[in-house]
Scaffold this motif. Sequence first.
Motif, PDB file in Angstrom:
ATOM      1  N   GLU A 177      15.279  -6.543 -25.096  1.00 53.39           N
ATOM      2  CA  GLU A 177      13.855  -6.132 -24.916  1.00 53.39           C
ATOM      3  C   GLU A 177      13.406  -4.909 -24.090  1.00 53.39           C
ATOM      4  O   GLU A 177      14.645  -4.333 -23.719  1.00 53.39           O
ATOM      5  CB  GLU A 177      13.126  -7.376 -23.990  1.00 53.39           C
ATOM      6  N   VAL A 178      12.481  -4.149 -24.112  1.00 60.91           N
ATOM      7  CA  VAL A 178      11.018  -4.303 -24.928  1.00 60.91           C
ATOM      8  C   VAL A 178      10.678  -3.519 -25.840  1.00 60.91           C
ATOM      9  O   VAL A 178      10.787  -2.098 -25.569  1.00 60.91           O
ATOM     10  CB  VAL A 178      10.084  -4.469 -23.683  1.00 60.91           C
ATOM     11  N   GLY A 179      10.880  -3.963 -26.971  1.00 59.43           N
ATOM     12  CA  GLY A 179      10.645  -2.772 -28.093  1.00 59.43           C
ATOM     13  C   GLY A 179      10.778  -3.753 -29.301  1.00 59.43           C
ATOM     14  O   GLY A 179      11.101  -4.860 -29.603  1.00 59.43           O
ATOM     15  N   GLY A 180      10.927  -2.960 -30.682  1.00 64.42           N
ATOM     16  CA  GLY A 180      11.103  -3.382 -31.897  1.00 64.42           C
ATOM     17  C   GLY A 180       9.911  -3.933 -32.520  1.00 64.42           C
ATOM     18  O   GLY A 180       9.810  -4.050 -33.668  1.00 64.42           O
ATOM     19  N   PHE A 181       8.789  -4.061 -31.750  1.00 67.40           N
ATOM     20  CA  PHE A 181       7.498  -4.732 -32.393  1.00 67.40           C
ATOM     21  C   PHE A 181       6.884  -3.632 -33.070  1.00 67.40           C
ATOM     22  O   PHE A 181       6.942  -2.403 -32.710  1.00 67.40           O
ATOM     23  CB  PHE A 181       6.769  -5.283 -31.337  1.00 67.40           C
ATOM     24  N   SER A 182       6.021  -3.929 -34.083  1.00 66.14           N
ATOM     25  CA  SER A 182       5.296  -3.171 -34.918  1.00 66.14           C
ATOM     26  C   SER A 182       3.994  -2.750 -34.256  1.00 66.14           C
ATOM     27  O   SER A 182       3.403  -3.484 -33.853  1.00 66.14           O
ATOM     28  CB  SER A 182       5.363  -3.477 -36.502  1.00 66.14           C
ATOM     29  N   VAL A 183       3.401  -1.305 -34.655  1.00 66.31           N
ATOM     30  CA  VAL A 183       2.189  -0.915 -33.979  1.00 66.31           C
ATOM     31  C   VAL A 183       1.902  -0.015 -35.045  1.00 66.31           C
ATOM     32  O   VAL A 183       2.657   0.571 -35.879  1.00 66.31           O
ATOM     33  CB  VAL A 183       2.246  -0.113 -32.700  1.00 66.31           C
ATOM     34  N   PRO A 184       0.351   0.034 -35.552  1.00 63.43           N
ATOM     35  CA  PRO A 184       0.011   1.002 -36.626  1.00 63.43           C
ATOM     36  C   PRO A 184       0.428   2.414 -36.250  1.00 63.43           C
ATOM     37  O   PRO A 184       0.136   3.152 -35.083  1.00 63.43           O
ATOM     38  CB  PRO A 184      -1.487   0.865 -36.419  1.00 63.43           C
ATOM     39  N   LEU A 185       1.051   2.847 -37.354  1.00 63.05           N
ATOM     40  CA  LEU A 185       1.327   4.586 -37.063  1.00 63.05           C
ATOM     41  C   LEU A 185       0.329   5.356 -37.550  1.00 63.05           C
ATOM     42  O   LEU A 185       0.045   6.330 -36.639  1.00 63.05           O
ATOM     43  CB  LEU A 185       2.606   4.581 -38.031  1.00 63.05           C
ATOM     44  N   THR A 186      -0.489   5.048 -38.612  1.00 63.16           N
ATOM     45  CA  THR A 186      -1.369   6.171 -38.892  1.00 63.16           C
ATOM     46  C   THR A 186      -2.839   5.618 -38.447  1.00 63.16           C
ATOM     47  O   THR A 186      -3.837   6.612 -38.589  1.00 63.16           O
ATOM     48  CB  THR A 186      -1.430   6.265 -40.365  1.00 63.16           C
ATOM     49  N   GLY A 187      -2.964   4.760 -37.927  1.00 62.74           N
ATOM     50  CA  GLY A 187      -4.377   4.102 -37.519  1.00 62.74           C
ATOM     51  C   GLY A 187      -4.901   3.271 -38.593  1.00 62.74           C
ATOM     52  O   GLY A 187      -5.937   2.690 -38.445  1.00 62.74           O
ATOM     53  N   ARG A 192       3.762   1.088 -40.551  1.00 68.63           N
ATOM     54  CA  ARG A 192       3.931   0.784 -39.267  1.00 68.63           C
ATOM     55  C   ARG A 192       5.009   1.329 -38.598  1.00 68.63           C
ATOM     56  O   ARG A 192       6.094   1.958 -39.269  1.00 68.63           O
ATOM     57  CB  ARG A 192       4.491  -0.935 -39.250  1.00 68.63           C
ATOM     58  N   ALA A 193       4.972   1.509 -37.216  1.00 68.67           N
ATOM     59  CA  ALA A 193       6.008   2.247 -36.262  1.00 68.67           C
ATOM     60  C   ALA A 193       6.595   1.030 -35.500  1.00 68.67           C
ATOM     61  O   ALA A 193       5.817   0.088 -35.289  1.00 68.67           O
ATOM     62  CB  ALA A 193       5.375   3.152 -35.411  1.00 68.67           C
ATOM     63  N   TYR A 194       7.933   0.779 -35.386  1.00 68.30           N
ATOM     64  CA  TYR A 194       8.644   0.054 -34.802  1.00 68.30           C
ATOM     65  C   TYR A 194       9.129   0.623 -33.749  1.00 68.30           C
ATOM     66  O   TYR A 194      10.152   1.617 -33.605  1.00 68.30           O
ATOM     67  CB  TYR A 194       9.742  -0.622 -35.680  1.00 68.30           C
ATOM     68  N   LEU A 195       8.761   0.465 -32.388  1.00 67.53           N
ATOM     69  CA  LEU A 195       9.099   1.143 -31.168  1.00 67.53           C
ATOM     70  C   LEU A 195      10.328   0.736 -30.724  1.00 67.53           C
ATOM     71  O   LEU A 195      10.727  -0.470 -30.722  1.00 67.53           O
ATOM     72  CB  LEU A 195       7.965   0.908 -30.107  1.00 67.53           C
ATOM     73  N   PHE A 278      -4.902   0.147 -28.442  1.00 68.34           N
ATOM     74  CA  PHE A 278      -3.815  -0.711 -27.500  1.00 68.34           C
ATOM     75  C   PHE A 278      -2.669  -0.122 -27.109  1.00 68.34           C
ATOM     76  O   PHE A 278      -2.067  -0.424 -26.284  1.00 68.34           O
ATOM     77  CB  PHE A 278      -3.561  -2.253 -27.816  1.00 68.34           C
ATOM     78  N   VAL A 279      -2.002   0.893 -28.032  1.00 70.81           N
ATOM     79  CA  VAL A 279      -0.763   1.339 -27.700  1.00 70.81           C
ATOM     80  C   VAL A 279      -0.849   2.298 -26.651  1.00 70.81           C
ATOM     81  O   VAL A 279       0.149   2.653 -26.036  1.00 70.81           O
ATOM     82  CB  VAL A 279      -0.444   2.117 -29.230  1.00 70.81           C
ATOM     83  N   SER A 280      -2.019   2.761 -26.475  1.00 72.62           N
ATOM     84  CA  SER A 280      -2.393   3.835 -25.308  1.00 72.62           C
ATOM     85  C   SER A 280      -1.705   3.309 -23.769  1.00 72.62           C
ATOM     86  O   SER A 280      -1.404   3.996 -23.046  1.00 72.62           O
ATOM     87  CB  SER A 280      -3.670   4.178 -25.060  1.00 72.62           C
ATOM     88  N   SER A 281      -1.992   1.917 -23.761  1.00 71.01           N
ATOM     89  CA  SER A 281      -1.465   1.562 -22.471  1.00 71.01           C
ATOM     90  C   SER A 281      -0.068   1.612 -22.174  1.00 71.01           C
ATOM     91  O   SER A 281       0.464   1.700 -21.049  1.00 71.01           O
ATOM     92  CB  SER A 281      -1.860   0.108 -22.372  1.00 71.01           C
ATOM     93  N   ALA A 403       0.753  -8.541 -37.203  1.00 77.19           N
ATOM     94  CA  ALA A 403      -0.628  -7.708 -37.689  1.00 77.19           C
ATOM     95  C   ALA A 403      -1.118  -6.454 -36.855  1.00 77.19           C
ATOM     96  O   ALA A 403      -0.619  -6.251 -35.687  1.00 77.19           O
ATOM     97  CB  ALA A 403      -1.609  -8.749 -37.551  1.00 77.19           C
ATOM     98  N   PRO A 404      -1.667  -5.477 -37.517  1.00 77.12           N
ATOM     99  CA  PRO A 404      -1.936  -4.213 -37.087  1.00 77.12           C
ATOM    100  C   PRO A 404      -2.820  -4.419 -35.658  1.00 77.12           C
ATOM    101  O   PRO A 404      -2.555  -3.359 -34.698  1.00 77.12           O
ATOM    102  CB  PRO A 404      -2.621  -3.351 -38.007  1.00 77.12           C
ATOM    103  N   ASP A 405      -3.430  -5.382 -35.419  1.00 77.52           N
ATOM    104  CA  ASP A 405      -4.294  -5.662 -34.159  1.00 77.52           C
ATOM    105  C   ASP A 405      -3.516  -6.498 -32.939  1.00 77.52           C
ATOM    106  O   ASP A 405      -4.257  -6.718 -32.278  1.00 77.52           O
ATOM    107  CB  ASP A 405      -5.627  -6.198 -34.443  1.00 77.52           C
TER     108      ASP A 405
END
Length: 438
Positions: A177-187, A192-195, A278-281, A403-405
């Motif tokens: 851990e902690v990573g690998g989960f997807s977040v919206p890359l372009t908004g 998707r970006a996988y951190l 939410f990625v900002s945090s 999901a993106p959210d």
Amino acid sequence: MTTLLEDEALELARELIRIESVNTGVAAEIGDGETRAARYVQERLAEVGIASELVEARQGRGSVVARLRGSDRSAGALLVHAHLDVVPVEEADWSHPPFGAEIHDGYLYGRGAVDMKNYAGTILAVARHYVREGIVPRRDIVLAFLADEETGGVWGASWLVDNRPDLFQGVTEALSEVGGFSVPLTGRDDRRAYLVATAEKGVAWATLTARGHAAHGSRPTDDNAVVRLAQAVAEIGGHRFPVHRTAALQRFLDVFGEARGLAFSDETLADDIASLGFVSSLVDASTRNTVTPTVLGGGHKTNIIPAEAFTRVDIRILPGQDEAVRQHLRDVARDDVAIREGRWWSATEASVDAPIIDVFQEAITAFDPDGVVVPYLLQASTDNKHFARLGIRGYGFVPLRVAPDFDVFGQFHAADERIAVDALHFSARVTEQILRTA
């Protein structure tokens, strides 16, 4: 239609969630949950002929380690680890039983669904899959299912590093851990970006104590310990360390800046990060060191000036910044307040350009052609900090397409902790390729 690998990853995760391996951090409250979970893992490995060793550093704190031999004897081994303990729950806050591992509306609910029995079940399923299918990974894979991570890994990873380093012979890199989960890359929803956590903040605790002489409250003194301490606490709480652009942070900003048209300049950094949702945090806390007062104590009676007052502080340190943080504490304390360090684990940092990052990307591309693997710096810490003492470079990458959210990090230690079943299936497929080809 799901595969046996995917079905087993889900079922093994559910079985592990049903084992109440709660770690309260209180020595007197250690139960046998972690050892029961470790025995369960050992039994599932033994069913397919994988030998393992169960190590109980203290009663109830069991860990299991196994090694799968690879085809390339010249390659360094890869350590893949997951912790078996979970944080406590307030059952009244949950919509579904926290240890029921129930599935509702496509989500698996339970303590550990994200942190991190999902991954323990996944890597256990992958190991069983390799044996059934006669698959030999490229390099040795050391599987470690660990106790006590939630209270620092003292009786898990740290104890094993100090007392059983032979179990990790030849290991050069670690994955957890902690990573690998997807977040919206372009908004938007299209990419998707996988951190991947290529670095982790260090974590430290310290106690600051002010002393004076006790007196009656009606006769104020010039050396009031409470006043001295309050001044130091206010200065600590109001201080913001300067931004420090680590390699992991800069790579994240470069990729997201290009995708979203953001400059991330020194002048716009705060606003640009805030625009990430939410990625900002995740990102904001990785830009600087932090020292946070968390506990205050001193005195026991209103009309008595106490001789002593103290605060405990939680410290999160960027790579290479230990001395800068220590100097700040000395500056705040001056001659009036004594500092006593408790645990102090330095940050870890691995290359953002290591070949294993390409392995992550290839595996993601195989199952999400639009996915982009992006390094970042984890603002917390994992058991990778202990394995770093053996020269092992750690990465956080538990692949989850969500999901993106859906804020995966927000599930850690939360009520109604949950993960989508299809995300867990995705994790099994991607993890299988990573461990086979890394």
